[in-house]
Design a protein around this motif. Structure first.
Motif, PDB file in Angstrom:
ATOM      1  N   THR C   4       0.859  -1.180   0.000  1.00 45.65           N
ATOM      2  CA  THR C   4       0.000   0.000   0.000  1.00 45.65           C
ATOM      3  C   THR C   4       0.891   1.224   0.000  1.00 45.65           C
ATOM      4  O   THR C   4       2.060   1.156   0.342  1.00 45.65           O
ATOM      5  CB  THR C   4      -0.885   0.039   1.256  1.00 45.65           C
ATOM      6  OG1 THR C   4      -0.036  -0.008   2.403  1.00 45.65           O
ATOM      7  CG2 THR C   4      -1.812  -1.155   1.291  1.00 45.65           C
ATOM      8  N   PRO C  16       2.169  12.758  -5.747  1.00 41.27           N
ATOM      9  CA  PRO C  16       2.162  13.571  -6.975  1.00 41.27           C
ATOM     10  C   PRO C  16       0.765  13.709  -7.558  1.00 41.27           C
ATOM     11  O   PRO C  16      -0.048  12.799  -7.447  1.00 41.27           O
ATOM     12  CB  PRO C  16       3.039  12.759  -7.919  1.00 41.27           C
ATOM     13  CG  PRO C  16       2.864  11.354  -7.469  1.00 41.27           C
ATOM     14  CD  PRO C  16       2.572  11.390  -5.989  1.00 41.27           C
ATOM     15  N   GLN C  17       0.516  14.798  -8.133  1.00 46.03           N
ATOM     16  CA  GLN C  17      -0.677  15.027  -8.948  1.00 46.03           C
ATOM     17  C   GLN C  17      -1.964  14.624  -8.266  1.00 46.03           C
ATOM     18  O   GLN C  17      -2.807  13.966  -8.860  1.00 46.03           O
ATOM     19  CB  GLN C  17      -0.556  14.296 -10.288  1.00 46.03           C
ATOM     20  CG  GLN C  17       0.582  14.847 -11.122  1.00 46.03           C
ATOM     21  CD  GLN C  17       0.557  14.292 -12.520  1.00 46.03           C
ATOM     22  OE1 GLN C  17      -0.393  13.660 -12.919  1.00 46.03           O
ATOM     23  NE2 GLN C  17       1.627  14.550 -13.266  1.00 46.03           N
ATOM     24  N   TYR C  24      -6.450   4.638  -3.410  1.00 42.11           N
ATOM     25  CA  TYR C  24      -5.697   3.586  -4.103  1.00 42.11           C
ATOM     26  C   TYR C  24      -5.727   2.296  -3.315  1.00 42.11           C
ATOM     27  O   TYR C  24      -5.954   1.210  -3.846  1.00 42.11           O
ATOM     28  CB  TYR C  24      -4.252   4.044  -4.332  1.00 42.11           C
ATOM     29  CG  TYR C  24      -3.396   2.964  -4.965  1.00 42.11           C
ATOM     30  CD1 TYR C  24      -2.420   2.298  -4.230  1.00 42.11           C
ATOM     31  CD2 TYR C  24      -3.604   2.586  -6.290  1.00 42.11           C
ATOM     32  CE1 TYR C  24      -1.665   1.321  -4.807  1.00 42.11           C
ATOM     33  CE2 TYR C  24      -2.849   1.594  -6.867  1.00 42.11           C
ATOM     34  CZ  TYR C  24      -1.868   0.969  -6.124  1.00 42.11           C
ATOM     35  OH  TYR C  24      -1.127  -0.027  -6.698  1.00 42.11           O
ATOM     36  N   PRO C  28      -7.586  -0.663  -5.984  1.00 43.21           N
ATOM     37  CA  PRO C  28      -6.492  -0.329  -6.918  1.00 43.21           C
ATOM     38  C   PRO C  28      -6.943  -0.216  -8.371  1.00 43.21           C
ATOM     39  O   PRO C  28      -6.599   0.736  -9.055  1.00 43.21           O
ATOM     40  CB  PRO C  28      -5.503  -1.497  -6.744  1.00 43.21           C
ATOM     41  CG  PRO C  28      -5.844  -2.119  -5.438  1.00 43.21           C
ATOM     42  CD  PRO C  28      -7.295  -1.875  -5.217  1.00 43.21           C
ATOM     43  N   LEU C  32      -6.873   3.136 -10.741  1.00 43.53           N
ATOM     44  CA  LEU C  32      -6.165   3.252 -12.013  1.00 43.53           C
ATOM     45  C   LEU C  32      -7.110   3.727 -13.100  1.00 43.53           C
ATOM     46  O   LEU C  32      -6.733   4.479 -13.981  1.00 43.53           O
ATOM     47  CB  LEU C  32      -5.551   1.906 -12.397  1.00 43.53           C
ATOM     48  CG  LEU C  32      -4.295   1.513 -11.627  1.00 43.53           C
ATOM     49  CD1 LEU C  32      -3.812   0.148 -12.071  1.00 43.53           C
ATOM     50  CD2 LEU C  32      -3.186   2.526 -11.829  1.00 43.53           C
ATOM     51  N   ARG C  33      -8.344   3.244 -13.030  1.00 44.58           N
ATOM     52  CA  ARG C  33      -9.266   3.601 -14.085  1.00 44.58           C
ATOM     53  C   ARG C  33      -9.616   5.066 -14.049  1.00 44.58           C
ATOM     54  O   ARG C  33      -9.859   5.678 -15.073  1.00 44.58           O
ATOM     55  CB  ARG C  33     -10.533   2.753 -13.985  1.00 44.58           C
ATOM     56  CG  ARG C  33     -10.549   1.599 -14.995  1.00 44.58           C
ATOM     57  CD  ARG C  33     -11.755   0.712 -14.846  1.00 44.58           C
ATOM     58  NE  ARG C  33     -11.688  -0.039 -13.614  1.00 44.58           N
ATOM     59  CZ  ARG C  33     -12.606   0.061 -12.645  1.00 44.58           C
ATOM     60  NH1 ARG C  33     -13.635   0.848 -12.783  1.00 44.58           N
ATOM     61  NH2 ARG C  33     -12.478  -0.633 -11.547  1.00 44.58           N
ATOM     62  N   ARG C  35      -7.730   7.521 -13.247  1.00 46.96           N
ATOM     63  CA  ARG C  35      -6.692   8.470 -13.654  1.00 46.96           C
ATOM     64  C   ARG C  35      -6.432   8.372 -15.144  1.00 46.96           C
ATOM     65  O   ARG C  35      -5.360   8.001 -15.573  1.00 46.96           O
ATOM     66  CB  ARG C  35      -5.419   8.159 -12.870  1.00 46.96           C
ATOM     67  CG  ARG C  35      -5.626   8.062 -11.398  1.00 46.96           C
ATOM     68  CD  ARG C  35      -4.883   9.130 -10.665  1.00 46.96           C
ATOM     69  NE  ARG C  35      -3.526   9.262 -11.140  1.00 46.96           N
ATOM     70  CZ  ARG C  35      -3.062  10.405 -11.618  1.00 46.96           C
ATOM     71  NH1 ARG C  35      -3.819  11.452 -11.697  1.00 46.96           N
ATOM     72  NH2 ARG C  35      -1.815  10.483 -12.033  1.00 46.96           N
ATOM     73  N   ARG C  36      -7.410   8.645 -15.928  1.00 49.37           N
ATOM     74  CA  ARG C  36      -7.248   8.434 -17.350  1.00 49.37           C
ATOM     75  C   ARG C  36      -6.512   9.569 -18.032  1.00 49.37           C
ATOM     76  O   ARG C  36      -5.569   9.372 -18.736  1.00 49.37           O
ATOM     77  CB  ARG C  36      -8.595   8.201 -17.991  1.00 49.37           C
ATOM     78  CG  ARG C  36      -8.546   7.028 -18.930  1.00 49.37           C
ATOM     79  CD  ARG C  36      -9.896   6.449 -19.175  1.00 49.37           C
ATOM     80  NE  ARG C  36     -10.342   5.637 -18.069  1.00 49.37           N
ATOM     81  CZ  ARG C  36     -11.548   5.097 -18.020  1.00 49.37           C
ATOM     82  NH1 ARG C  36     -12.412   5.328 -18.973  1.00 49.37           N
ATOM     83  NH2 ARG C  36     -11.913   4.353 -17.014  1.00 49.37           N
ATOM     84  N   ARG C  38      -5.017  12.036 -20.373  1.00 47.29           N
ATOM     85  CA  ARG C  38      -4.793  12.585 -21.696  1.00 47.29           C
ATOM     86  C   ARG C  38      -5.617  11.937 -22.798  1.00 47.29           C
ATOM     87  O   ARG C  38      -6.016  10.799 -22.718  1.00 47.29           O
ATOM     88  CB  ARG C  38      -3.313  12.481 -22.032  1.00 47.29           C
ATOM     89  CG  ARG C  38      -2.491  13.232 -21.036  1.00 47.29           C
ATOM     90  CD  ARG C  38      -1.221  12.565 -20.649  1.00 47.29           C
ATOM     91  NE  ARG C  38      -0.483  12.003 -21.734  1.00 47.29           N
ATOM     92  CZ  ARG C  38       0.776  11.601 -21.584  1.00 47.29           C
ATOM     93  NH1 ARG C  38       1.372  11.741 -20.432  1.00 47.29           N
ATOM     94  NH2 ARG C  38       1.411  11.057 -22.567  1.00 47.29           N
ATOM     95  N   GLU C  41      -4.498   8.789 -24.412  1.00 44.06           N
ATOM     96  CA  GLU C  41      -4.693   7.635 -23.548  1.00 44.06           C
ATOM     97  C   GLU C  41      -6.111   7.102 -23.686  1.00 44.06           C
ATOM     98  O   GLU C  41      -6.329   5.903 -23.598  1.00 44.06           O
ATOM     99  CB  GLU C  41      -4.437   8.030 -22.094  1.00 44.06           C
ATOM    100  CG  GLU C  41      -3.039   8.538 -21.864  1.00 44.06           C
ATOM    101  CD  GLU C  41      -2.514   8.071 -20.530  1.00 44.06           C
ATOM    102  OE1 GLU C  41      -3.341   7.856 -19.629  1.00 44.06           O
ATOM    103  OE2 GLU C  41      -1.299   7.913 -20.410  1.00 44.06           O
TER     104      GLU C  41
END
Lengths: 298, 319, 328
Positions: C4, C16-17, C24, C28, C32-33, C35-36, C38, C41
């Motif tokens: 973790t 970051p960001q 998370y 998980p 991830l999904r 943070r798509r 750009r 992407e």
């Protein structure tokens, strides 16, 4: 307590007393016999093929075309080139699609969603569908979109569909082997998930994917049934030249020759079998070498 | 392995794909002495090997021409021919009315060329020691539709034969050999029992018959000739004594009713439009005797040869 | 080892960001999904999802490709005649479309194959899982893998030119002709030995050591332990492996096309030739098959039957496997 622990964790070795009983020995004998049988079958098959065909392991086998008049000098040139072309096309079709699907399923798909569950179940079923059904599928599709059936492209599509499930499964397992720390480190440094996959996870999984893909392609090399469906049993005596050319492949050429009753054809069929088995062995050896040399140990 | 290598590999794969695709298709040369392109043939498995041999010999002269020979059976071959999918149809029987009507409807015009003679041979394994001659009535007893499920042993055919099971091998229903045999022996084309090992591939029949002393089969003469050490040709008695199949008996008419002509049907359009087809057909006609001999077929006699040349002339003038 | 994201130190400098460590850790994949980002992407994601969806499309495609001509077929032939008729003569003047002869051909070759594969496959599995020292293992597993990797056309050749004439006729004095379901079935069995062996071995290896140890502790020798403890514990996995191997045998084409024969009859004895469903498909496909004709539709009707049968077998095997996973 220590002695109990020692007993509990002692390596499992055969207890001398119990395993020397008559029944145990017979049992062992039976087991050895089953092993022996498998080895015997494999040995007989290889020796048989070799004895029948070694006389025809000559240059003609590779350089000349098949012939009905002169089976003594007939060769598998059209089949070798056809197989090469078809396998390359199959790889081009199946590997990108398979890896992409595997990446999605492993990295991005929520396994609790119903559509992803369907995909999972579907995948295991697809991996067990008979090869000939893939030929029928391609024939049906080719017919409806106007693609000619007896061409290299159609054969490659059929084989690509056949090995697609295997490549997806291989990709997933290879990606699963990459530790989470790699992904997390990448994210921590500010990469997006896709960048993480493309630059970190996937490259680390490449040896595993390559191994599995090569093995899958070697299976495709030996398949004849789906291509038979697509009209691959035409007498071909020329090099394939392009995706829309007529063609034949090694297993179909062998099938053709095996069906001929003359001894000379039986010999050249065995020679072609030796050749094909050699190619398969080579492919599998390459796959194993890749796995052993490049597989990262985490 | 980093991203640069990955993209290099992707680029390599893409260029390989483009390279392969660019070499696509066959091209035909326009004029000149060297021909190239494909000649597509399909049809009878009895005539197929003859055309294949012709194609192999032709390749020695014109290496750019690929003659492909499929064997879907005479009936199957005509189907494709009348759709325009093939240039030449190999046939072990003449085209029938229905097929001719379809060809006419689809606008496919053709010329019939007789290229060889066949002595349709009834065979047993060379290990068979009890039958040498069969009358046409006995053949009918064995193969008639009424025999299905009932005539299953040799002794039922002729009490002098042993009481062994009758193992039958024969062409499938798409085969011109099947049509011809059933027409002559059973009186009606297509009338036959169905419980036998049927295959369009005569090689499979040869394998089957040679593998058992109780087996009986029928196919074109050339398949017997090529495998005469493992097969025995049955002499046929159609009323005038037992006659063995051979080039002579087929030519002089004593081997009845199973001597028959073998044809190729050439599409006039293909002949006119595709020089490699014209070149191949001309070669086939000119070297007919040599090709038939090499393929172990019964060649045409002189009269039939001149008929062939006349018919081929019709092709030329039609183009 | 923790996986973790740590939350030590001042949050805004180490994450970051706008990454939220809690979200998370909780989910998980969902994280991830989200943070798509750009645009490129998004396109890539669509491509990935599309590729995965392709596999479903393939199954749907198989169904349709087989179903459409089969429905055409059923318009002319009643389903009752198809499934229960015992005369298969689709191309003859007096045509019949009863598929039972093909089914008996398939059954004979499959059953004979299983009679070979089950004992020899299980034997190999038991030996590998319970008895084999490392050296033998290293020799044996590749042997099985090679057996599994040999193309079926080679097995067909083996059946036709070795098993039928030499093994059956000469060595064992079983009189068979060139073609027989026996020769094809035997070689088919050899081909699926590795399937039975590897899946059964997996099942037996999955049985926890504690069961074996308990058995040894109670004084049983190895044979007893294997037969009375390990085997019953793994029986579901072993059954699944057998069903899967049977499904492979049903779908196998080249061996039966070369060695079983082309006589579609209700096979009553193994020394007879017979035609299987796959053999019929192979034979018809290499002949004339113009789309839309009855022959073409017949071919696909048999194909659909084949697909349904193997699908059922795979589903059964899968459900057996899933049931045992819950036990351990």
């Amino acid at each position: 307590m220590a002695s109990l622990g020692a007993i509990a964790t002692a390596p499992l070795k055969a207890k001398r007393e119990g395993d020397k009983s008559a029944k145990s020995i017979v049992f062992m004998g039976v087991l050895w016999f089953t092993i022996f049988f498998s080895v015997l079958c494999l040995g007989t098959l290889l020796v048989n093929a070799f004895f029948d065909g070694w006389t025809r392991l000559d240059g003609n086998l590779i350089t000349r075309y098949s012939s009905t008049v002169l089976p003594e000098t007939a060769g598998a040139r059209a089949a070798i080139l056809g197989s090469a072309l078809v396998i390359v096309m199959t790889a081009v079709l199946a590997i990108p699609l398979g890896v992409a699907a595997g990446v999605y399923l492993e990295e991005f798909a929520d396994p609790r969603r119903w559509y992803n569950k369907i995909i999972e179940v579907n995948l295991t079923n697809l991996a067990a569908v008979p090869a000939i059904v893939y030929g029928m599928l391609t024939a049906g599709v080719a017919l409806s979109i106007g693609l000619p059936r007896r061409v290299v492209l159609a054969g490659a599509i059929a084989l690509a569909l056949l090995i697609l499930p295997v490549i997806i499964i291989t990709t997933r397992e290879a990606m699963r082997a990459v530790p989470r720390e790699i992904r997390e480190g990448s994210l921590a440094l500010g990469a997006t998930p896709l960048q993480t996959v493309w630059r970190q996870t996937l490259p680390s999984a490449v040896p595993g994917i390559a191994t599995g893909s090569i093995i899958a392609l070697s299976r495709a090399l030996g398949e004849a049934a789906p291509l038979l469906l697509l009209g691959g049993l035409v007498f071909v005596s020329y090099d394939p030249n392009g995706l829309f050319s007529g063609y034949t492949v090694l297993p179909i050429q062998i099938y053709d020759w095996v069906k001929e009753p003359q001894l000379a054809f039986q010999q050249v069929a065995s020679a072609a079998i030796i050749l094909m088995l050699g190619l398969l062995l080579l492919m599998n050896a390459v796959a194993i070498v890749i796995r052993n040399r490049y597989q990262k140990r985490w | 392995m980093n991203a640069r290598t990955s993209s290099r590999i992707a680029a390599l794969g893409a260029s390989a794909l483009l390279f392969v695709a660019a070499c696509g298709g066959q091209e035909e040369s326009s004029g000149g002495d060297s021909l190239s392109g494909e000649v597509v043939t399909d049809g009878s498995s009895t005539v197929g090997p003859l055309t294949t041999v012709a194609g192999e010999f032709f390749k020695e002269e014109q290496s750019g021409v690929n003659v492909s020979v499929a064997t879907s059976g005479t009936g199957g071959g005509f189907e494709k021919f009348c759709q325009g999918s093939t240039d030449i149809s190999n046939a072990s029987r003449p085209i029938d009315e229905e097929e001719a009507a379809i060809c006419k409807k689809e606008g496919v015009e053709y010329v019939e060329l007789r290229v060889a003679t066949d002595a349709l041979t009834v065979v047993t394994s060379s290990e068979n020691d009890f039958v040498d001659c069969l009358t046409t009535e006995e053949l009918n007893t064995i193969w008639a539709p009424e025999a299905e499920g009932k005539i299953t042993t040799w002794s039922q055919v002729n009490p002098e034969f042993p009481d062994e099971p009758l193992e039958l091998y024969g062409p499938g229903t798409d085969s011109g050999t099947f049509d011809y045999f059933t027409d002559e022996i059973n009186g009606e084309e297509g009338a036959s029992r169905s419980d036998y090992n049927a295959s369009e591939d005569d090689n499979v029949l040869v394998q089957g018959v040679s593998g058992s002393p109780n087996a009986l089969g029928y196919f074109g003469y050339t398949y017997y000739e090529e495998n005469s050490d493992s097969l025995k040709a049955i002499t046929i008695d159609s009323g005038d004594g037992c006659v063995a199949p051979s080039a002579e008996t087929a030519a002089d008419g004593t081997y009845t009713p199973l001597a028959r002509p073998l044809f190729i049907y050439v599409s006039t359009k293909a002949y006119a439009d595709e020089p490699q087809v014209a070149g191949f057909v001309d070669f086939y006609v000119e070297n007919n005797a040599k090709i038939a001999e090499a393929a172990q077929y019964i060649p045409l006699n002189d009269d039939q040869s001149s008929e062939l040349e006349e018919a081929a002339g019709a092709l030329e003038s039609a183009s | 080892m923790s996986s973790t994201i740590a939350t030590e130190g001042s949050s805004s400098q180490t994450t970051p960001q706008g990454v939220d460590p809690d979200s998370y850790n909780k989910d998980p994949a969902g994280f991830l999904r989200q943070r798509r980002g750009r645009y490129g992407e998004r396109v890539a994601m669509v491509a990935l999802v599309g590729s995965a969806g392709l596999s479903v499309l393939v199954t749907i495609g198989i169904f349709f490709a087989l179903l459409v001509p089969s429905l055409e077929f059923l318009r002319e032939i009643s389903i009752r005649e198809f499934l229960t008729g015992d005369r298969w003569a689709p191309t003859f003047a007096d045509a019949s479309f009863g598929v039972l002869p093909l089914v008996t051909g398939t059954m004979w070759t499959t059953v004979i194959g299983l009679l070979i594969a089950i004992p020899f496959g299980l034997g190999a599995a038991i030996y590998l899982a319970e008895y084999a020292p490392e050296r033998v293992r290293r020799f044996l597993k590749p042997v099985l893998e090679v057996l599994a990797g040999i193309p079926s056309v080679v097995y067909g050749y083996f059946a036709l030119y070795f098993v039928a004439p030499t093994v059956l006729n000469d060595l064992l004095s079983v009189e068979v002709g060139t073609f027989s379901v026996l020769a094809a079935g035997l070689v088919l069995g050899i081909m699926i030995i590795p399937t039975v062996a590897s899946l059964s071995e997996d099942a037996m290896s999955a049985v926890p050591q504690s069961l074996r140890q308990a058995s040894f502790a109670l004084g049983a020798n190895r044979m007893r332990t294997t037969l009375r403890v390990v085997f019953p514990a793994a029986v579901s996995g072993i059954t699944a492996s057998i069903v899967l191997a049977a499904s492979r045998a049903v779908g196998e084409t080249m061996i039966v096309a070369l060695a079983a024969g082309t006589q579609a009859q209700v096979v009553s004895s193994p020394t007879e030739p017979g035609q299987t469903m796959t053999g019929f498909i192979a034979q018809t496909a290499t002949g004339e098959s113009s789309p839309g004709s009855l022959t073409y539709n017949t071919l696909f009707a048999v194909g659909l039957l084949l697909f349904v049968v193997t699908l059922l077998m795979n589903v059964v095997a899968g459900s057996i496997v899933r049931r045992i996973r819950e036990v351990y």
